[in-house]
Design an enzyme around this catalytic site. Structure first.
Site, PDB file in Angstrom:
ATOM      1  CG  HIS A 343      -1.926   1.079   1.320  1.00 18.62           C
ATOM      2  ND1 HIS A 343      -2.882   1.505   0.839  1.00 18.62           N
ATOM      3  CD2 HIS A 343      -1.367   2.411   2.318  1.00 18.62           C
ATOM      4  CE1 HIS A 343      -2.995   2.871   0.921  1.00 18.62           C
ATOM      5  NE2 HIS A 343      -2.520   3.395   1.766  1.00 18.62           N
ATOM      6  CB  THR A 411       4.397  -7.433   1.030  1.00 17.31           C
ATOM      7  OG1 THR A 411       3.139  -6.945   0.495  1.00 17.31           O
ATOM      8  CG2 THR A 411       4.264  -8.907   1.701  1.00 17.31           C
ATOM      9  CD  GLU A 412       5.723  -3.764  -3.246  1.00 21.81           C
ATOM     10  OE1 GLU A 412       5.408  -2.871  -4.076  1.00 21.81           O
ATOM     11  OE2 GLU A 412       6.103  -4.794  -4.162  1.00 21.81           O
ATOM     12  CG  ASN A 413       3.876   1.858   3.617  1.00 27.60           C
ATOM     13  OD1 ASN A 413       4.210   2.397   4.872  1.00 27.60           O
ATOM     14  ND2 ASN A 413       2.902   2.363   2.754  1.00 27.60           N
TER      15      ASN A 413
END
Length: 568
Positions: A343, A411-413
């Site tokens: 996100h 897992t992604e920010n």
């Protein structure tokens, strides 16, 4: 209201919404900063992907990927840049793990390049042992450093042979080839890897690879390509989950999930039911497209309704959205031990009808909505990435209510910068991480089952069609230097303090973190040189580095010397 049209289907809207007005269908509020800590055992990490960081694109028996081929075509990437050498991560395992140790990371997320270990993508053709050895070394060194590997099987680098021979993800045969690749990874690495991710952001693979053509393989199959690619990826994910579940889980005792990206969609007018429906439609067409089959066995009803209706208006006999058989629905449902969430940002959403025209429909017009942003939102980097922290908490609560509160790993920010002079004193990134991580903490307080967080990304790296023009890294990489040296940005020190405190203990201490992080960058060295004239300069302290925009400094010095000589 002032509107500005953008290529990425985003409208910019001057919004005057009250901060007190909250989204209806999830419990949420935009309260003040919350001081507190994360649950014991919460895992802190950083991430990367193979094509973006490894380099060594044609070394040691690696086969071509679709990104190798795509980036070598003129006009596909900004300044025609490629990931041929990127960060040279292939040669810097120990160096990069030392950076992770400095941060005191609990986990490191990376991906395995399919064509590096199976050059053609077809296992029966050849397995490249040198590629296997590279990942063996990476995994072993991580574990020696007490860093848990979280491994993504597919982060966009499909073997080129599979694209040329079968049409890539447009073809159902990818399901078995991907399963063979995954099974090989379980066989060779599964005794040490306990967290597997099948796909990273399949939305982007489908939409940007097969609908808009912005990403490899660059196909523009409007209205059909994205749906077909997604359909096959969902089936491939399910097959790999079942392979692990039946053949490897009992002895390896690992978990397997999928990483889905999702921007949050907030209704422009929370008193307008059509805007509320449009906002939910936005999230369902984005995150729900993949999450709903994985958790419930089929596509979101709203996708089936809208795409089916528009297909009928086009005079098509069947919907452009493929269907799952009853057996497939049962097979796909529940294939997720944990859900990875990527996100970055939020959009305001309003209802907007797109009548079916002569040119037909596309994924974007199928949704019947418009995306808007508030120009007051900070946007330091990528044109699509605005800092809207409260949207993160809402998205996490949405996942909790829609999918039965699954185990979540972020897992992604993270946030990029895009400027001529790249600052090591990345105050805006410190602010972004502080605010977004705090909203995640509030979501955990709401009861959302978040177990870990992955900062995106460890290093500056190749950013797909944007090349090296955008930088997400905690560490700056000097791409103009053949050795690709890494330099810590101020955000390294800040994130390190969040990790060591497992959250935000109190206001005084947290404010002091920022001050100390920025102090590491003095005014004389806060810009890193990208100019080759300064490549001979060396670091003299941890963060004293040559300055970007150094050309202007050098010219000033030369001019000063000239004046002094004239006076003498």
């Amino acid at each position: 209201m002032v509107f500005v049209f953008r290529v990425c289907h985003v409208l910019v809207l001057v919004l005057c919404l009250s901060a007190a007005e909250d989204f209806d269908w999830t419990k949420n509020d935009r309260g003040s900063f919350y001081y507190g800590t994360f649950p014991a055992g919460f895992s802190w990490g950083a991430g990367s992907s193979a094509y973006q960081t490894e380099g060594a694109w044609d070394k040691d028996g690696k086969g071509l990927s679709i990104w190798d081929v795509f980036t070598h075509k003129k006009g596909k990437v900004q300044r025609n840049e490629t990931g041929d050498s990127s960060c040279e991560g292939y040669y810097k395992i120990k160096d990069d793990i030392s950076l992770m140790k400095e941060l005191k990371l609990n986990h490191y997320r990376f991906s395995i390049s399919w064509p590096r270990i199976i050059p053609t993508g077809i296992k029966s053709d050849h397995v490249n042992e040198k590629g296997i050895q590279y990942y063996d070394n990476l995994i072993d060194h991580l574990l020696e450093s007490k860093i848990t590997p979280i491994v993504t099987l597919y982060h966009w680098d499909l073997p080129q042979v599979l694209q040329e021979k079968y049409g890539g993800w447009q073809n159902i045969s990818m399901v078995n080839h991907f399963n063979d690749f995954a099974n090989l990874c379980f066989e060779r690495f599964g005794n040490r890897v306990k967290y597997w991710i099948t796909f990273n952001n399949p939305w982007s693979v489908a939409v940007e690879g097969y609908e808009t053509g912005e990403h490899a393989p660059g196909l523009k199959l409007r209205g059909t390509g994205a749906y077909r690619a997604a359909h096959h990826m969902i089936k491939a994910h399910a097959k790999v989950w079942h392979t692990y579940d039946t053949q490897w889980r009992a002895k390896q005792k690992g978990l397997i999930g999928i990483s889905l990206s999702g921007d949050w969609g907030e209704p422009v007018d929370i008193g307008n039911q059509k805007d509320i429906e449009a906002a939910e439609r936005y999230v369902q067409f984005y995150l729900g497209w993949f999450a709903t089959p994985v958790f419930h066995g089929d596509y979101p009803q709203v996708m089936k309704d809208f795409i089916g209706r528009k297909s009928g208006q086009q005079g098509l006999g069947t919907s452009r959205l493929p269907t799952f058989s009853s057996q497939e629905k049962s097979y796909i449902k529940g294939t997720c031990d944990f859900l990875g969430i990527g996100h970055f940002t939020t959009r305001y959403i309003t209802q907007k009808n797109y009548p079916v025209g002569r040119s037909g429909s596309s994924y974007f017009t199928d949704r019947d909505l418009a995306e808007l942003v508030d120009p007051r939102w900070p946007d330091p980097g990528s044109e699509w990435l605005y800092s809207v922290p409260w949207g993160f908490r809402r998205l996490l609560n949405f996942v909790k209510t829609q999918y039965g509160n699954p185990m979540i790993y972020v897992t992604e920010n993270g946030v990029s910068e895009k400027m001529l002079c790249t600052e090591l004193c990345d105050d805006w990134r410190i602010q972004y991480y502080k605010d977004y991580i705090n909203e995640m903490l509030k979501a955990i307080k709401d009861g959302v089952n978040v177990r870990g967080y992955t900062a995106w990304s460890l290093l500056d790296k190749f950013e797909w069609d944007e090349g090296y023009s955008e930088r997400f890294g905690l560490y700056y990489v000097d791409f103009r230097n053949k050795n690709k040296p890494r330099y810590p940005k101020a955000s390294v020190q800040y994130y390190k303090r969040i990790i060591s405190s497992n959250g935000f203990p109190n206001q005084r201490e947290v404010e002091n973190w920022r001050k100390k992080a920025i102090e590491t960058c003095s005014s004389s060295n806060q810009l890193l040189a990208a100019d080759p004239l300064t490549s001979h300069m060396e670091m003299v302290t941890e963060i004293v580095v040559p300055t970007v925009c150094t050309l202007s400094i050098l010219l000033s010095a030369i001019f000063l010397m000239f004046l002094l000589r004239r006076r003498n």
